[in-house]
Design an enzyme around this catalytic site. Structure first.
Site, PDB file in Angstrom:
ATOM      1  N   HIS A 126       0.866  -1.182   0.000  1.00 22.41           N
ATOM      2  CA  HIS A 126       0.000   0.000   0.000  1.00 22.41           C
ATOM      3  C   HIS A 126       0.904   1.234   0.000  1.00 22.41           C
ATOM      4  CE1 HIS A 126      -2.892   2.870   1.787  1.00 22.41           C
ATOM      5  NE2 HIS A 126      -3.846   2.027   1.435  1.00 22.41           N
ATOM      6  N   ASP A 203       3.017  -4.862   8.260  1.00 28.86           N
ATOM      7  CA  ASP A 203       1.798  -4.075   8.115  1.00 28.86           C
ATOM      8  C   ASP A 203       0.623  -5.060   8.196  1.00 28.86           C
ATOM      9  OD1 ASP A 203      -0.467  -2.844   7.176  1.00 28.86           O
ATOM     10  OD2 ASP A 203       0.448  -2.035   5.365  1.00 28.86           O
ATOM     11  N   GLN A 206      -4.468  -5.480   6.960  1.00 32.26           N
ATOM     12  CA  GLN A 206      -5.451  -6.354   6.325  1.00 32.26           C
ATOM     13  C   GLN A 206      -5.547  -7.731   6.969  1.00 32.26           C
ATOM     14  OE1 GLN A 206      -7.715  -5.522   4.460  1.00 32.26           O
ATOM     15  NE2 GLN A 206      -7.019  -3.571   3.628  1.00 32.26           N
ATOM     16  N   LYS A 229     -10.431  -1.092  10.412  1.00 30.24           N
ATOM     17  CA  LYS A 229     -10.541  -2.271   9.553  1.00 30.24           C
ATOM     18  C   LYS A 229     -10.821  -3.527  10.374  1.00 30.24           C
ATOM     19  CE  LYS A 229      -7.223  -0.439   6.171  1.00 30.24           C
ATOM     20  NZ  LYS A 229      -7.970  -0.106   4.958  1.00 30.24           N
ATOM     21  N   CYS A 368      -4.664   2.322  -3.791  1.00 29.50           N
ATOM     22  CA  CYS A 368      -3.435   2.903  -3.217  1.00 29.50           C
ATOM     23  C   CYS A 368      -2.244   1.974  -3.380  1.00 29.50           C
ATOM     24  CB  CYS A 368      -3.613   3.264  -1.744  1.00 29.50           C
ATOM     25  SG  CYS A 368      -4.930   4.434  -1.464  1.00 29.50           S
TER      26      CYS A 368
END
Ligand SMILES: Cc1ncc(COP(=O)(O)O)c(C=O)c1O
Lengths: 410, 141
Positions: A126, A203, A206, A229, A368
């Site tokens: 991202h 990261d 997600q 999220k 993105c």
């Protein structure tokens, strides 16, 4: 009952006021990778905070302020427990994943990068896990190196021959790509990197809502994620880091609450984590964040993982059978929650618009991830992503709407 | 659920069977419009006869709105003088840009099919790409 039906959770829609409302009763919300809906427990925890326990944090000497501070710190403890952090001080509240990555890039990596050093990212990052590294590499004359992908969208680690070189100062990668949906082998990477003392930033934006994460086992140096999220509020996220990394990090934002002594010329930073939380702390969002953790914990991360995985697989298999539709990454054994597809000749914005008219909410665009899009030779994809409240009927609605797209634009 | 369907028969017809679409060989001027956010890209070519736009053609790729708008634009401005064409651009800009609701003039011709897009701010750029290329071409003459 088929095996996959067995894996599905009981209906969770009742937990989500928006999905239950008359206005949205026909909505098939498949845009969970962008942001998730909020359960009543999160909304009411935040309302309760404002109604019965709201005051400044770490500042007031009266009982209400003490109670509010305790509430804030309890949220931190919850978050630490959720990802298996040893100590709650290893959790820094941030505004988002984006802010957390920028904090590490600017406050930690920048001071340690020398000309000729490498920071490694992957082709599927991202922009928020790409641009901060690109900038500090430029600034320090270091080199941003990129782990490329195999045809099937998995990391081509063999081609990244200098990944574990002496020049590598950090490897920053997503646990799950917000476009491709596969789960990266972060555990194996962290293990290899640790043997060479190379820090790894994961990261988890997600993955954190769908996959159980234990930083004790994963052994990454940094882990970042956003509450919004994972069924929590927008406007708060978390940075987990090993204590030694936090000690090495400079605060990005300077201001109130993060400093012990200030004179005209000097200052001494407060203890960690306050050092990294300049300004008035975001109490209500922290409370909502903790309530989201409770919500996930109440269902059980293993069950959520099985549910979302089962939906993703079924949707992927059904989509793959459609003529004129191409999955951007084939379903792999590690697919999780996200499916991107392409219908050659039909623009993703048209697909998403027709799906929207049919009550199916998906995302279309570059997500993105322009470096990834360029390498795929695409300007945009359509993405469906699943969450705890999704059911087979959402997949059915998606398929019916795609059929309508084909008829409309054929 | 949807209000008026976004995809009217006219819009879909201009998308499926775009008018004046093809190579721009021999054009007096060619200008490009694009939207990096969605990768849409349109080139518009003007063919003049005296003061009039004898032919206007386009090529490129984009979503249905972008392609249909380009197709409708070529039909609308073919045969116009440069001033008339520029005036049409200004009307479209007011309609789909940040025009004030009170002074916009709604199209009465075949451009009407685009009016529905005004309700979808995210798609307004798609309408304007070809018109911006037209504007630049007219200014460049
Ligand atoms: C993989 C990944 N990383 C980072 C982000 C940025 O998250 P946020 O916008 O909450 O900062 C996102 C969100 O879209 C994401 O999908």
């Amino acid at each position: 009952m088929s095996e996959s039906a067995f894996l599905l959770l009981e209906n969770k829609i009742a937990d989500f006021p928006l999905l239950q409302s008359a206005q949205h009763s026909c909505l098939h919300y498949l845009d969970n990778a962008a942001t998730t809906q909020k359960p009543a427990s999160v909304i009411s925890a935040m309302a309760d905070c404002y109604q019965s326990c709201y005051a400044p944090i770490h500042r007031g000497l009266y009982p209400l302020a003490a109670a509010a501070t305790a509430l804030y710190e309890n949220s931190r403890v919850k978050l630490a427990g959720f990802i298996g952090a040893e100590k709650s001080e290893q959790i820094v509240f941030t505004r988002s994943t984006t802010e957390a990555i920028n904090m590490v890039a600017w406050g930690w990596a920048r001071n340690r990068l020398q000309a000729g050093d490498y920071i490694w990212v992957t082709r599927m990052e991202h922009h928020s896990n790409f641009l901060p590294w690109q900038r500090i590499c430029k600034l320090c004359n270091a080199k941003l190196r990129i782990i490329e992908l195999h045809e099937d969208g998995t990391l081509n680690l063999d081609a990244a021959t200098e990944l574990f070189s002496k020049r590598t100062r950090l490897i920053a990668l997503c646990h799950v790509s917000n476009v491709l949906g596969g789960v990266n082998p972060v555990g194996a990477l962290c293990e290899q990197a640790a043997a060479l003392n190379i820090p790894v930033l994961v990261d988890a934006a997600q993955s954190v809502a769908h996959i159980p994460i234990d930083v004790g086992v994963l052994d990454c140096d940094f882990l970042v994620f956003s509450a919004h999220k994972m069924y929590g509020p927008t406007g708060i996220g978390a940075l987990y880091a090993k204590s030694a990394r936090l000690e090495e990090m400079e605060p990005l934002l300077l201001g109130g609450g993060m400093v012990d002594e200030v004179s005209d010329e000097t200052r001494s930073w407060s203890a960690i984590p306050a050092r990294f939380e300049a300004g008035s702390p975001n109490l209500a969002d922290a409370v909502g964040f903790a309530a989201a953790v409770d919500y996930l914990g109440g269902i059980g991360m293993r069950r959520i993982e099985a549910h979302v995985d089962s939906l993703t697989r079924r949707a992927g298999a059904a989509l793959a059978r459609i003529d004129g539709l191409r999955l951007i990454a084939p379903m792999t054994p590690t697919s999780a929650s996200i499916i991107s597809f392409d219908m050659p000749g039909i623009h993703p914005h048209d697909i998403a618009q027709v799906l929207g008219e049919c009550g199916v909410a998906v995302r279309a665009g570059h997500h993105c991830c322009q470096p990834l899009m360029h390498s795929l030779g695409l300007s945009a994809t359509t993405r469906a992503s699943f969450g705890v409240y999704n059911r087979q009927d959402d997949i059915d609605a998606l398929l019916a709407a795609i059929d309508r797209v084909r008829r409309l634009f054929a | 659920m949807a209000k008026e369907s976004f995809y009217s028969a006219v819009l879909l017809d201009h998308f499926r069977h775009s008018r004046n679409k093809g190579e721009l060989d021999g054009a007096d001027i060619v200008r490009r419009g694009h939207n990096p956010r969605c990768g849409d890209e349109i080139e518009v070519g003007l063919y003049l006869q005296g003061e009039k736009l004898a032919q206007v053609k386009f090529r490129g790729r984009g979503c249905s709105v972008c392609m249909a708008s380009a197709s409708m634009m070529t039909e609308a401005v073919t045969g116009c003088s440069k001033q008339e064409a520029y005036h049409l651009w200004e009307e479209m800009r007011d309609l789909f840009g940040d025009g004030n609701e009170n002074d916009v003039k709604h199209p009465t011709n075949n451009l009407q099919a685009l009016s529905v897009v005004r309700e979808y701010p995210a798609r307004q750029r798609c309408v304007l790409i070809s018109w911006e290329a037209l504007r630049d071409a007219l200014r460049g003459l």
